[in-house]
Motif scaffolding. Structure first.
Motif, short mmCIF file in Angstrom:
data_model
loop_
_atom_site.label_atom_id
_atom_site.label_comp_id
_atom_site.label_asym_id
_atom_site.label_seq_id
_atom_site.Cartn_x
_atom_site.Cartn_y
_atom_site.Cartn_z
N THR B 28 -14.36 -12.16 -15.89
CA THR B 28 -14.45 -11.78 -14.48
C THR B 28 -15.89 -11.47 -14.09
OG1 THR B 28 -12.21 -10.91 -14.55
CG2 THR B 28 -13.59 -10.19 -12.72
N PHE B 29 -16.61 -10.77 -14.97
CA PHE B 29 -18.00 -10.45 -14.66
C PHE B 29 -18.87 -11.71 -14.63
CE2 PHE B 29 -17.26 -5.88 -16.09
CZ PHE B 29 -17.15 -5.46 -14.78
N VAL B 30 -18.64 -12.59 -15.58
CA VAL B 30 -19.42 -13.85 -15.62
C VAL B 30 -19.22 -14.62 -14.31
CG1 VAL B 30 -19.60 -16.11 -16.73
CG2 VAL B 30 -19.42 -14.05 -18.13
N LEU B 31 -17.98 -14.70 -13.87
CA LEU B 31 -17.69 -15.46 -12.65
C LEU B 31 -18.13 -14.72 -11.39
CD1 LEU B 31 -14.20 -17.05 -13.38
CD2 LEU B 31 -16.45 -18.10 -13.50
N THR B 32 -18.05 -13.39 -11.41
CA THR B 32 -18.51 -12.62 -10.25
C THR B 32 -20.00 -12.87 -10.03
OG1 THR B 32 -16.88 -10.91 -10.68
CG2 THR B 32 -18.71 -10.31 -9.26
N ARG B 33 -20.73 -12.85 -11.12
CA ARG B 33 -22.16 -13.11 -11.06
C ARG B 33 -22.40 -14.51 -10.47
NH1 ARG B 33 -26.19 -15.17 -14.19
NH2 ARG B 33 -28.21 -14.23 -13.77
N ARG B 34 -21.64 -15.46 -10.97
CA ARG B 34 -21.76 -16.83 -10.48
C ARG B 34 -21.49 -16.88 -8.97
NH1 ARG B 34 -17.18 -20.29 -8.63
NH2 ARG B 34 -18.38 -22.05 -7.92
N ASN B 35 -20.47 -16.16 -8.51
CA ASN B 35 -20.15 -16.18 -7.08
C ASN B 35 -21.25 -15.53 -6.25
OD1 ASN B 35 -17.70 -17.38 -7.63
ND2 ASN B 35 -16.55 -15.46 -7.67
N PRO B 115 -11.09 -21.88 -22.45
CA PRO B 115 -10.22 -20.84 -23.03
C PRO B 115 -10.48 -19.48 -22.41
CG PRO B 115 -12.00 -21.37 -24.54
CD PRO B 115 -12.15 -22.29 -23.36
N MET B 116 -10.61 -19.42 -21.09
CA MET B 116 -10.91 -18.15 -20.42
C MET B 116 -9.64 -17.58 -19.80
SD MET B 116 -12.85 -19.83 -17.17
CE MET B 116 -12.36 -18.80 -15.83
N ALA B 117 -9.74 -16.32 -19.36
CA ALA B 117 -8.56 -15.66 -18.79
C ALA B 117 -8.21 -16.32 -17.45
CB ALA B 117 -8.85 -14.18 -18.58
N ARG B 118 -6.94 -16.65 -17.29
CA ARG B 118 -6.48 -17.28 -16.04
C ARG B 118 -6.77 -16.41 -14.83
NH1 ARG B 118 -4.76 -22.42 -17.07
NH2 ARG B 118 -6.82 -22.16 -17.94
N SER B 119 -6.60 -15.10 -15.05
CA SER B 119 -6.68 -14.16 -13.92
C SER B 119 -8.10 -14.00 -13.40
CB SER B 119 -6.16 -12.80 -14.37
OG SER B 119 -6.88 -12.38 -15.53
N SER B 120 -9.09 -14.41 -14.18
CA SER B 120 -10.45 -14.03 -13.84
C SER B 120 -11.00 -14.74 -12.60
CB SER B 120 -11.37 -14.26 -15.04
OG SER B 120 -11.31 -15.60 -15.44
N VAL B 121 -10.48 -15.93 -12.27
CA VAL B 121 -11.01 -16.65 -11.11
C VAL B 121 -10.73 -15.86 -9.82
CG1 VAL B 121 -10.78 -18.72 -9.69
CG2 VAL B 121 -10.94 -18.92 -12.16
N LEU B 122 -9.48 -15.43 -9.66
CA LEU B 122 -9.14 -14.67 -8.45
C LEU B 122 -9.77 -13.28 -8.49
CD1 LEU B 122 -5.38 -15.59 -7.88
CD2 LEU B 122 -7.38 -16.41 -6.65
N ALA B 123 -9.77 -12.67 -9.66
CA ALA B 123 -10.36 -11.32 -9.77
C ALA B 123 -11.84 -11.37 -9.43
CB ALA B 123 -10.14 -10.80 -11.19
#
Lengths: 344, 272
Positions: B28-35, B115-123
């Motif tokens: 979630t943090f990796v993707l938040t940063r990306r966003n 192999p990442m958490a499914r929930s992390s994109v929306l979170a």
């Protein structure tokens, strides 16, 4: 014999009853390159999406390194790399940031992800562009960074979904060299392509896919042997002359000629020798060709030989393709409910 | 025997669950940063999305404000809490646009093969939009003070008001996530968001007193979630009875998440 990838009777239907896959089976030997060859809308991408756990099946089963894709999707996802037709990388991030992000999402520690990104940038000759956003990258560079992203974890299985579609010849040749070096390193590759030349160059075995079915399987040489080594293409002034030319040329090859409009095509084994004979035969009949070409067989020729239809026609059967555009993804590959042109 | 087997299984699942949770947070943090990087890389988008709320402040403060009667409170003090809520509600549309764009470009499809958490994109999407809204809050506060807004309560209550609005905007993000996941592309996601957004933000107590509206509209206007949030924010920032209003607003926020987050998650799982 050990298989890295096995697909058994894969079936998939999309909304509206469109049959995307109708019992696709094949097996890929460990350390080999396997090509899925077919026109747009044949179902190649659907196969890849099922094998990479993105999509569920409506029938059949598949394994990657012995693990069932629908029963152990989490495990399977950690085994392969995927690079796609539309380089799905974030264009607002730099090349390096994209690779580090993929590494982190593969749960590599930050330091390892950064080191791996640096290695890959070096390997793919993207060091100079490493810290520029992907917006500034050319099409070929995007495919390279996309491929690099698929290799972050050094997977032993790699899925390449039309890796060179839409690339210029130079970028394509560059990407082919990269893929060849990967295979040298023992990676198993499943490659989808619309180009016979690409399958011939890279794959040790090829399955030809048409309307969600495998219609032929073998080595590229076997495929080409079934086809004739080259194609003699003759263009005539009018359809009537073309008909006469077709009859006159037919005895020159074991394969039967194909005529559409004013063009006659004949798969031949003899190359230049047959070409000379063809010119003599046409000359005797007083037929003067407008164009006269010996060329490498294309996917279209394979389709003609296997199905009696052209690849373009094949894509139009059973599935909808936007008229006048063979570039637009056909219905079975498109995300249901999303417009085909907008995907990816 | 089956009991033993089960307990072993549960044990390993508990370990697995702990590890999975750690990775889900990391993803979630990796993707938040990306966003969030997007806002840095496209400064134009950040600039122009900041212009709009400023325009709203100026428009209502100096153009419409003189014609609007707000008994017992100056219009600028009436307006700014409303602007906070309206701007952050508008900001929640980013959730819809961002998700639709990622789906359209195939990035989410690529994420599904990792192999990442499914929930992390929306979170990560909703978290990034929450953080963006923190920036928006600072901007509105600065502009608000510049045009004459003054805190009528105290700084702690004012900050509590902003916190409450952020919670509300986060809840709205989940609602707009649903729209983003159903939209065929980002442009349509934006267009689909406005019919929801406009009645909520304008048929509300954000800009004018509900009492000035026709009686048939007042029922909706005084009880819908944006008005409730605005009333609570106004009570916390300017003054007035707070407890009931704040609880109502928090209840709305929780309710929106409880109802719409599962819808978004289900849609995310099935949309390929």
């Amino acid at each position: 014999m050990t298989y890295a990838i096995e697909a058994h009777e894969l079936a998939k239907r999309f909304k509206g009853g469109v049959v995307a896959l109708d019992g696709v089976s094949f097996a890929v030997e460990e350390g080999s390159v396997f090509g899925l060859l077919g026109p747009n809308g044949a179902g190649k991408t659907t196969v890849v999406r099922i094998l990479t756990t993105i999509l569920g099946t409506d029938g059949g089963s598949a394994t990657v390194l012995g693990h069932d894709v629908s029963r152990e999707p989490d495990l399977v996802r950690s085994l392969f790399g995927l690079a796609g037709q539309y380089a799905a990388v974030d264009e607002n991030l730099t090349g390096r940031e994209n690779l580090v992000m993929v590494g982190r999402l593969n749960h590599l520690p930050r330091k390892v992800a950064e080191r791996r990104a640096a290695e890959l940038l070096e390997e793919f000759e993207l060091v100079g562009a490493a810290d520029r956003t992907l917006k500034t990258y050319s099409g070929g560079m995007r495919r390279r960074i996309d491929l690099a992203a698929a290799l972050v974890t050094r997977p032993s299985v790699l899925f390449l979904d039309e890796p060179t579609t839409g690339l210029d010849p130079q970028s394509r040749a560059g990407l082919w060299a990269v893929i060849e070096s990967l295979v040298g390193a023992g990676t198993t590759v499943l490659l989808t392509t619309q180009y016979l030349e690409e399958a011939d160059r890279l794959a040790s075995r090829v399955a030809v896919v048409d309307n969600g079915r495998v219609i032929s399987q073998g080595t590229p040489d076997e495929l080409k042997a079934a086809l004739g080594a080259t194609v003699l293409a003759v263009g005539l002034h009018d359809a009537a002359t073309a008909e006469r030319a077709e009859r006159a040329l037919a005895p020159l090859s074991e394969k039967s000629p194909h005529r559409s409009g004013t063009a006659v095509e004949l798969p031949v084994d003899g190359g230049p020798r047959i070409a000379m004979e063809a010119l003599r035969v046409l000359d005797q009949l007083g037929i003067e060709p407008v164009t006269f070409v010996l060329r490498e067989p294309s996917l279209d020729d394979v389709f003609l030989a296997l199905t009696g239809r052209s690849a373009e026609g094949a894509a139009g059967e059973g599935v909808s393709v936007a008229p006048g555009s063979s570039e637009v993804g056909a219905a079975p590959q498109a995300r249901p409910g999303r417009s085909a042109g907008a995907r990816r | 025997m089956s009991a033993t087997a089960r307990s072993v299984e549960t044990g390993s699942q508990a370990d697995g669950f702990g590890a999975r949770l750690v990775w889900a947070v990391s993803d979630t943090f990796v993707l938040t940063r990306r966003n969030l990087v997007k806002y840095v890389r496209i400064p134009e988008s950040l600039f122009f999305s900041s212009v709009q709320p400023v325009m709203f402040v100026l428009l209502f403060r100096y153009v419409f404000g003189g014609a609007i009667r707000t008994p017992g409170v100056s219009y600028v003090n009436y307006l700014i809490p409303g602007i906070f809520v309206q701007t952050m509600a508008f900001g929640a549309v980013n959730t819809a646009i961002g998700l639709a764009e990622d789906l359209q470009k195939g990035i989410i499809e690529r994420f599904r093969a990792l192999p990442m958490a499914r929930s992390s994109v929306l979170a990560a999407r909703t978290l990034a939009d929450l953080l963006r809204n923190v920036g928006v809050a600072v901007l509105i506060a600065a502009v608000g003070f510049a045009v004459g807004f003054r805190i009528g309560t105290n700084v702690a209550a004012f900050l509590a008001g902003i916190g409450m609005i952020l919670v509300f905007a986060y809840a709205l993000s989940w609602g707009f996530a649903v729209i983003g996941l159903f939209a065929p592309n980002s442009e349509t996601a934006q267009v689909m968001s406005f019919p929801v957004l406009f009645p909520l933000t304008f048929a509300s107590s954000a800009f004018v007193p509900v009492a000035s509206m026709p009686s048939w509209l007042q029922g909706f206007a005084s009880h819908q979630p944006v008005s409730v949030a605005v009333d609570a924010a106004r009570a916390l920032m300017v003054g007035g009875p707070t407890t009931s209003a704040v609880w109502q607003s928090v209840a709305w926020s929780v309710g929106i998440v409880v109802v719409l987050a599962p819808v978004a998650v289900r849609r995310y799982r099935t949309s390929t």
